[in-house]
Design an enzyme around this catalytic site. Sequence first.
Site, PDB file in Angstrom:
ATOM      1  N   GLY A 218      30.566 107.425-142.061  1.00 36.99           N
ATOM      2  CA  GLY A 218      30.162 106.580-140.944  1.00 36.99           C
ATOM      3  C   GLY A 218      28.749 106.082-141.115  1.00 36.99           C
ATOM      4  O   GLY A 218      27.962 106.665-141.864  1.00 36.99           O
ATOM      5  N   GLY A 223      26.632 110.043-135.539  1.00 40.31           N
ATOM      6  CA  GLY A 223      26.871 111.406-135.081  1.00 40.31           C
ATOM      7  C   GLY A 223      27.598 112.288-136.083  1.00 40.31           C
ATOM      8  O   GLY A 223      28.251 113.241-135.686  1.00 40.31           O
ATOM      9  N   LYS A 224      27.477 112.015-137.373  1.00 43.33           N
ATOM     10  CA  LYS A 224      28.147 112.847-138.373  1.00 43.33           C
ATOM     11  C   LYS A 224      27.549 114.253-138.388  1.00 43.33           C
ATOM     12  O   LYS A 224      28.269 115.243-138.309  1.00 43.33           O
ATOM     13  CB  LYS A 224      28.008 112.216-139.764  1.00 43.33           C
ATOM     14  N   HIS A 440       9.486  76.505-129.019  1.00 46.76           N
ATOM     15  CA  HIS A 440      10.345  77.070-130.063  1.00 46.76           C
ATOM     16  C   HIS A 440      11.455  77.936-129.451  1.00 46.76           C
ATOM     17  O   HIS A 440      12.643  77.732-129.708  1.00 46.76           O
ATOM     18  CB  HIS A 440       9.462  77.898-131.015  1.00 46.76           C
ATOM     19  N   GLU A 441      11.039  78.872-128.588  1.00 48.96           N
ATOM     20  CA  GLU A 441      12.030  79.784-128.005  1.00 48.96           C
ATOM     21  C   GLU A 441      12.955  79.045-127.041  1.00 48.96           C
ATOM     22  O   GLU A 441      14.146  79.349-126.963  1.00 48.96           O
ATOM     23  CB  GLU A 441      11.344  80.957-127.290  1.00 48.96           C
ATOM     24  N   HIS A 444      15.737  77.615-129.054  1.00 50.38           N
ATOM     25  CA  HIS A 444      16.791  78.592-129.355  1.00 50.38           C
ATOM     26  C   HIS A 444      17.661  78.839-128.133  1.00 50.38           C
ATOM     27  O   HIS A 444      18.893  78.822-128.209  1.00 50.38           O
ATOM     28  CB  HIS A 444      16.170  79.939-129.752  1.00 50.38           C
ATOM     29  N   ASP A 516      13.872  82.149-139.208  1.00 48.41           N
ATOM     30  CA  ASP A 516      15.097  81.457-138.778  1.00 48.41           C
ATOM     31  C   ASP A 516      15.782  80.808-139.975  1.00 48.41           C
ATOM     32  O   ASP A 516      17.009  80.876-140.119  1.00 48.41           O
ATOM     33  CB  ASP A 516      14.756  80.364-137.753  1.00 48.41           C
TER      34      ASP A 516
HETATM   35  P1  ADP Z   1      24.237 110.733-138.521  1.00 43.83           P
HETATM   36  O1  ADP Z   1      24.202 112.096-139.120  1.00 43.83           O
HETATM   37  O2  ADP Z   1      25.618 110.166-138.445  1.00 43.83           O
HETATM   38  O3  ADP Z   1      23.275 109.778-139.115  1.00 43.83           O
HETATM   39  P2  ADP Z   1      23.330 112.147-136.231  1.00 43.83           P
HETATM   40  O4  ADP Z   1      24.445 113.101-136.079  1.00 43.83           O
HETATM   41  O5  ADP Z   1      22.103 112.658-136.873  1.00 43.83           O
HETATM   42  O6  ADP Z   1      23.807 110.853-136.993  1.00 43.83           O
HETATM   43  O7  ADP Z   1      22.995 111.529-134.802  1.00 43.83           O
HETATM   44  C1  ADP Z   1      21.688 111.354-134.342  1.00 43.83           C
HETATM   45  C2  ADP Z   1      21.614 111.550-132.848  1.00 43.83           C
HETATM   46  O8  ADP Z   1      22.316 110.525-132.168  1.00 43.83           O
HETATM   47  C3  ADP Z   1      22.253 112.823-132.382  1.00 43.83           C
HETATM   48  O9  ADP Z   1      21.349 113.878-132.419  1.00 43.83           O
HETATM   49  C4  ADP Z   1      22.660 112.499-130.957  1.00 43.83           C
HETATM   50  O10 ADP Z   1      21.584 112.699-130.075  1.00 43.83           O
HETATM   51  C5  ADP Z   1      22.954 111.025-131.009  1.00 43.83           C
HETATM   52  N1  ADP Z   1      24.396 110.778-131.119  1.00 43.83           N
HETATM   53  C6  ADP Z   1      25.014 110.167-132.142  1.00 43.83           C
HETATM   54  N2  ADP Z   1      26.345 110.083-131.899  1.00 43.83           N
HETATM   55  C7  ADP Z   1      26.565 110.657-130.716  1.00 43.83           C
HETATM   56  C8  ADP Z   1      27.754 110.903-129.920  1.00 43.83           C
HETATM   57  N3  ADP Z   1      28.968 110.515-130.321  1.00 43.83           N
HETATM   58  N4  ADP Z   1      27.596 111.529-128.741  1.00 43.83           N
HETATM   59  C9  ADP Z   1      26.385 111.931-128.325  1.00 43.83           C
HETATM   60  N5  ADP Z   1      25.252 111.753-129.023  1.00 43.83           N
HETATM   61  C10 ADP Z   1      25.327 111.112-130.204  1.00 43.83           C
HETATM   62 ZN    ZN Z   2      12.831  81.119-134.084  1.00 51.06          ZN
END
Ligand code: ADP
Ligand code: ZN
Length: 696
Positions: A218, A223-224, A440-441, A444, A516
């Site tokens: 992922g 959240g891995k 400019h903005e 856009h 841009d």
């Molecule tokens: P990864 O390892 O995928 O890069 P992390 O597990 O380190 O990501 O996630 C970083 C932080 O983001 C976690 O500590 C948590 O606070 C938040 N987070 C990420 N996914 C979730 C989720 N599904 N639910 C709750 N918190 C999440």
């Molecule tokens: Zn611009």
Amino acid sequence: MTEKPKKQKNWLFYLVIVLLVVAVIYMMNNQPSGKSITYSEFQDKVVAGEVTHVKTVGNTVYIRIKDSKITEANFIKGKKGDFTTTFINSQELIEFMNDYNNGQLTSQNGVAPTEKVVVSYNLQGESLLSQLLPYLSIGAVIIVAIIIVRTIAETSSKNMAFGKSRARNVERSKVKFSDVAGSEEEKEELKEIVDFLKNPRKYTELGARIPKGVLLVGSPGTGKTLLAKAIAGECNAPFFSISGSDFVEMYVGVGASRVRDLFDQAKRSAPCIIFIDEIDAVGRQRGAGLGGGNDEREQTLNQLLVQMDGFEANEGIIVIAATNRPDVLDPALMRPGRFDRQVYINMPDVKAREKILKVHARNKKFTDDVDLENIAKLTSGFSGADLENLLNEAAILAGRDNRVKINMIDIQEAVNKVIMGPQKKSRVVTERDREITAFHEAGHAILHKKLEFCDEVQEVSIIPRGMAGGYTLSRPDTDDNYATLNKLNDMIASFMGGRIAESIRFGDITTGASNDIEQATKIARKMVTELGMSADLKFINLGSSSEVFIGRDYQTQVLYSDDTASKIDAEILKILNYNYERAEKILKDNWDKITSLSELLLKKNVAYKEELDSIMEGKSVKQIIANMNRKENKKKKQQEKERQEKILQEQKRLEEIKAKTLLALKNEGLLIEKPIEKTENKQILNENDKKDTKND
Ligand code: ADP
Ligand code: ZN
Ligand code: MG
């Protein structure tokens, strides 16, 4: 390398010895001289009339007897005596000496003393601390010795036994599956594994083969690592966690032996889980990358493969690994019997984002206008980590303002901060630059509004932020995965709005549009070379995306002829020109909207979705500003109310503490219960104090 720790060890060993010797000498010097006797022996000597002088230092009593070799002067000066003893109760000693000197104690033969004993009391002279000093210094030496021995052990285990795995056992992880919001299917899959480790028999009796390895795949922040920790928190099996980069640290040849050691350790404590975070650090495809230095990584990877083949499926070891680059992993890792199960963790969709926000909102307070469902809609493309960061930033903003609750403005600002970095309100901006930025903005923003497939604009601002002088913030309101040809064209056109508005307004162009131009060109190139979206070249991949730089190869390979290359350039140009003309026409047709919006921006610095809608409806700038001011006043009042509330709360808390303290004092009898005016009250307290000290 191997000799250094040895030398260090010897050196530290001698240091400890020297310190110990110094401590012993110090103690011997400070030993009170004089034969130590018991207190009652001392009393007997006094009563027998043998004693001429008594001196106390701390609770040591120095005693000088008749015909002593110690001169009177020396006795009074130094810490010497013919005998020494210690007393327990100073009062008792003083009374005893007084009684003797007053003739109330008689010796065995009934003769009252002829000479009084000269006494000097120095009860505080030598504090308890200085008496304890020798013991303390021994203690300190021992502590230092322990620390040194430990450091030696650690450095040697790091430097000498560096083949040992550095896996940490994080058995005590407090994360549960309930802390991981969204990703329900992924959790279901992983729950199976937890269940297997809890009741392996249930599965083995059925003849089921449990996967040896699970690969969590992922994007960063999905959240891995969190999921892996949740597995550790849910099952009671030992959990060895190590990061891929730990294998490839420092020394050559360490990685492979670390892997071996890790698996040995795991086999001894099966059933258990091994978690390898960021496995791409070791698991990259072999035989790729820039020259030397890779042998090391390859050996590590080979060892990992060997070890994963080396245990049986139902032995009770499950290897979980995480990566955000599955594309660069060596295919051998994915073979059956290794990481044969892959769990894909997607970026959260609206519903998952709402759930994640709820998890992280558990310990925060919000005003009533904050709607997590709404925030979830605003944050398409945010990862779990981004959302966590978003709420944290919002809380910090509210705290900085001394408010007790997080409001919607905090959230909005936090969203911007997460996307584009903090506002740079103090950056010096000239009036001329402001005007250029405003047009400019506005260019856009109005294009965004007019083009059918552009994302909804949330905010336009001419306050510098990050690198940009101003910004137009648009967020998609759906989680659509596919972009259509129409949408890509509209995106390109909207990127051109800034430059076009500048040139129409000032008859000149600025450097402000470089980013841009880069973005627009990138999209156009991708359309031609990768997406098959050009009229001339159609269905063909001519691409070499940037992937190859980080991944398997280190050189871009051009797979087409020069002829095709010039065709690509022509196609890109065609797309860009087509969109430029479209954009220019729209802006010219809606020039009144541009002037209104830039006027508004110059006056108020920002415009939100609501104001933008008003401008598109053709409302006057004056009217819009009046509305904005009204809203701001309302917010200000609300914030003031909150602030007052907080002050009141604080006062109440202080009152409570005061009441509690008074009650405690009363209970201790330190406060006389009597409703008196404050000044008198104070006096009584003071008198009480005095009494107390006297009693002591
Ligand atoms: P990864 O390892 O995928 O890069 P992390 O597990 O380190 O990501 O996630 C970083 C932080 O983001 C976690 O500590 C948590 O606070 C938040 N987070 C990420 N996914 C979730 C989720 N599904 N639910 C709750 N918190 C999440
Ligand atoms: Zn611009
Ligand atoms: Mg991680």
